[in-house]
Enzyme design. Sequence first.
Site, PDB file in Angstrom:
ATOM      1  N   ALA A 166     -20.780  52.300  10.215  1.00  0.00           N
ATOM      2  CA  ALA A 166     -22.186  52.375  10.659  1.00  0.00           C
ATOM      3  C   ALA A 166     -22.362  53.246  11.896  1.00  0.00           C
ATOM      4  O   ALA A 166     -23.436  53.809  12.141  1.00  0.00           O
ATOM      5  CB  ALA A 166     -22.708  50.964  10.931  1.00  0.00           C
TER       6      ALA A 166
ATOM      7  N   HIS B 118     -18.796  49.826   0.088  1.00  0.00           N
ATOM      8  CA  HIS B 118     -19.715  48.691   0.248  1.00  0.00           C
ATOM      9  C   HIS B 118     -21.025  48.929  -0.488  1.00  0.00           C
ATOM     10  O   HIS B 118     -22.038  48.306  -0.192  1.00  0.00           O
ATOM     11  CB  HIS B 118     -19.992  48.416   1.736  1.00  0.00           C
ATOM     12  CG  HIS B 118     -18.787  47.842   2.418  1.00  0.00           C
ATOM     13  ND1 HIS B 118     -18.669  47.758   3.789  1.00  0.00           N
ATOM     14  CD2 HIS B 118     -17.627  47.332   1.931  1.00  0.00           C
ATOM     15  CE1 HIS B 118     -17.489  47.218   4.106  1.00  0.00           C
ATOM     16  NE2 HIS B 118     -16.844  46.960   2.987  1.00  0.00           N
TER      17      HIS B 118
ATOM     18  N   CYS C 283     -29.057  44.932 -11.780  1.00  0.00           N
ATOM     19  CA  CYS C 283     -28.897  43.561 -12.293  1.00  0.00           C
ATOM     20  C   CYS C 283     -27.450  43.142 -12.058  1.00  0.00           C
ATOM     21  O   CYS C 283     -26.515  43.899 -12.366  1.00  0.00           O
ATOM     22  CB  CYS C 283     -29.229  43.524 -13.791  1.00  0.00           C
ATOM     23  SG  CYS C 283     -28.754  41.980 -14.567  1.00  0.00           S
TER      24      CYS C 283
ATOM     25  N   CYS D  63     -31.865  40.942 -19.414  1.00  0.00           N
ATOM     26  CA  CYS D  63     -31.058  39.716 -19.586  1.00  0.00           C
ATOM     27  C   CYS D  63     -31.509  38.607 -18.640  1.00  0.00           C
ATOM     28  O   CYS D  63     -30.863  37.572 -18.520  1.00  0.00           O
ATOM     29  CB  CYS D  63     -29.578  40.039 -19.337  1.00  0.00           C
ATOM     30  SG  CYS D  63     -29.203  40.318 -17.600  1.00  0.00           S
TER      31      CYS D  63
ATOM     32  N   ASN E 241     -14.564  56.142  18.087  1.00  0.00           N
ATOM     33  CA  ASN E 241     -15.467  55.000  18.113  1.00  0.00           C
ATOM     34  C   ASN E 241     -15.908  54.753  19.551  1.00  0.00           C
ATOM     35  O   ASN E 241     -15.056  54.749  20.465  1.00  0.00           O
ATOM     36  CB  ASN E 241     -14.754  53.763  17.561  1.00  0.00           C
ATOM     37  CG  ASN E 241     -15.761  52.714  17.094  1.00  0.00           C
ATOM     38  OD1 ASN E 241     -16.534  52.957  16.167  1.00  0.00           O
ATOM     39  ND2 ASN E 241     -15.779  51.579  17.777  1.00  0.00           N
TER      40      ASN E 241
HETATM   41  N1  APR Z   1     -20.299  57.440  17.900  1.00  0.00           N
HETATM   42  C1  APR Z   1     -19.147  56.713  17.862  1.00  0.00           C
HETATM   43  N2  APR Z   1     -19.111  55.374  17.646  1.00  0.00           N
HETATM   44  C2  APR Z   1     -20.296  54.746  17.486  1.00  0.00           C
HETATM   45  C3  APR Z   1     -21.545  55.422  17.518  1.00  0.00           C
HETATM   46  C4  APR Z   1     -21.501  56.832  17.730  1.00  0.00           C
HETATM   47  N3  APR Z   1     -22.619  57.573  17.763  1.00  0.00           N
HETATM   48  N4  APR Z   1     -22.532  54.497  17.334  1.00  0.00           N
HETATM   49  C5  APR Z   1     -21.919  53.301  17.186  1.00  0.00           C
HETATM   50  N5  APR Z   1     -20.598  53.445  17.286  1.00  0.00           N
HETATM   51  C6  APR Z   1     -19.569  52.413  17.105  1.00  0.00           C
HETATM   52  C7  APR Z   1     -19.918  51.060  17.687  1.00  0.00           C
HETATM   53  O1  APR Z   1     -19.411  50.961  19.012  1.00  0.00           O
HETATM   54  C8  APR Z   1     -19.199  50.089  16.742  1.00  0.00           C
HETATM   55  O2  APR Z   1     -17.935  49.693  17.260  1.00  0.00           O
HETATM   56  O3  APR Z   1     -19.480  52.208  15.711  1.00  0.00           O
HETATM   57  C9  APR Z   1     -18.984  50.892  15.462  1.00  0.00           C
HETATM   58  C10 APR Z   1     -19.724  50.324  14.285  1.00  0.00           C
HETATM   59  O4  APR Z   1     -19.131  49.077  13.976  1.00  0.00           O
HETATM   60  P1  APR Z   1     -19.931  48.035  13.059  1.00  0.00           P
HETATM   61  O5  APR Z   1     -21.323  47.912  13.550  1.00  0.00           O
HETATM   62  O6  APR Z   1     -19.088  46.817  12.938  1.00  0.00           O
HETATM   63  O7  APR Z   1     -20.034  48.767  11.645  1.00  0.00           O
HETATM   64  P2  APR Z   1     -18.924  48.859  10.519  1.00  0.00           P
HETATM   65  O8  APR Z   1     -17.563  48.895  11.096  1.00  0.00           O
HETATM   66  O9  APR Z   1     -19.338  49.966   9.612  1.00  0.00           O
HETATM   67  O10 APR Z   1     -19.113  47.461   9.728  1.00  0.00           O
HETATM   68  C11 APR Z   1     -18.335  47.280   8.569  1.00  0.00           C
HETATM   69  O11 APR Z   1     -19.537  45.240   8.139  1.00  0.00           O
HETATM   70  O12 APR Z   1     -21.569  44.183   8.172  1.00  0.00           O
HETATM   71  C12 APR Z   1     -20.639  44.763   7.354  1.00  0.00           C
HETATM   72  O13 APR Z   1     -20.985  45.743   5.263  1.00  0.00           O
HETATM   73  C13 APR Z   1     -21.219  45.941   6.624  1.00  0.00           C
HETATM   74  O14 APR Z   1     -20.182  48.050   6.082  1.00  0.00           O
HETATM   75  C14 APR Z   1     -20.418  47.122   7.131  1.00  0.00           C
HETATM   76  C15 APR Z   1     -19.121  46.478   7.591  1.00  0.00           C
HETATM   77 ZN    ZN Z   2     -29.492  42.397 -16.733  1.00  0.00          ZN
END
Ligand code: APR
Ligand code: ZN
Length: 251
Positions: free
Chosen positions: A26, A123, A131, A159, A222
Amino acid sequence: MQGQDAIIALAEELAAATRIALFTGAGISTESGIPDFRGPGGLWSRNKPINFNDFIRSEAMRREAWRRKFATEATLRAARPNRGHRACAHLVAHGRAGAVITQNIDGLHQDSGIPDAQVIEVHGNATYAHCLDCRTRYELAAIRVDFERDGSLPHCRWCNGIVKTATVSFGQAMPVAEMRRAEAETLAADLFVVLGSSLVVYPAAGLPVLAKRNGARLVIVNREPTEMDELADLVIHDGIGDILGGALNLP
Ligand code: APR
Ligand code: ZN
């Protein structure tokens, strides 16, 4: 590591690699206006995730899930690929990365020009519904009209199965084919680059470990520390757009 030093170090890792596996979370979409889940102010700081079994068992939970979905729809629709997405697309287009393995459901990697076949969505995808029994596809716009008119929940017209966005919720089985492809991409790479993930949701978070065990180098970009930082060869706590865009000299 941050800033210019990080850009130079990442550029060196990318140049030395034969085949790169890109793994996004994300965090790569926050610069497009889509909140992440666990970063500061992320979605899970305001809402509890709806578990798949609760979604199946309870009409009220299904109604809450669709309410949340349509509440975030405008943000998703307004979002455009950012410099980080464009940098991933550049690596795929130039054959440096075979595919992007993404945990994201926003479709922004496809919008950045990466062919569907080279975006591995472990995901699922939130831009359509299907469905749960016969997998018939349903478009969100039609579901939204009925839902907003009288709160009616979508059912399959063939269904009568439950219709859900094509995402993978907590407690829901992972897509087998996508996970198999993600593992193959991971094992084929000599450089695994994590872009914007807290690396806490398995089995997806097991992929960087698999890469490392397979002898690949591991880079984590990150903003915040992750649980796998000590496993990585290079850790960059900075913004993806500046860092990856800078390492590739992309505008
Ligand atoms: N640059 C670098 N890092 C970033 C930025 C950015 N611009 N913006 C946010 N982050 C970092 C945040 O600090 C965070 O640690 O990205 C990380 C996102 O982590 P999560 O929010 O946990 O997202 P993700 O790891 O994709 O979650 C995995 O969890 O909720 C479920 O299914 C959902 O696919 C998702 C899964
Ligand atoms: Zn169906």
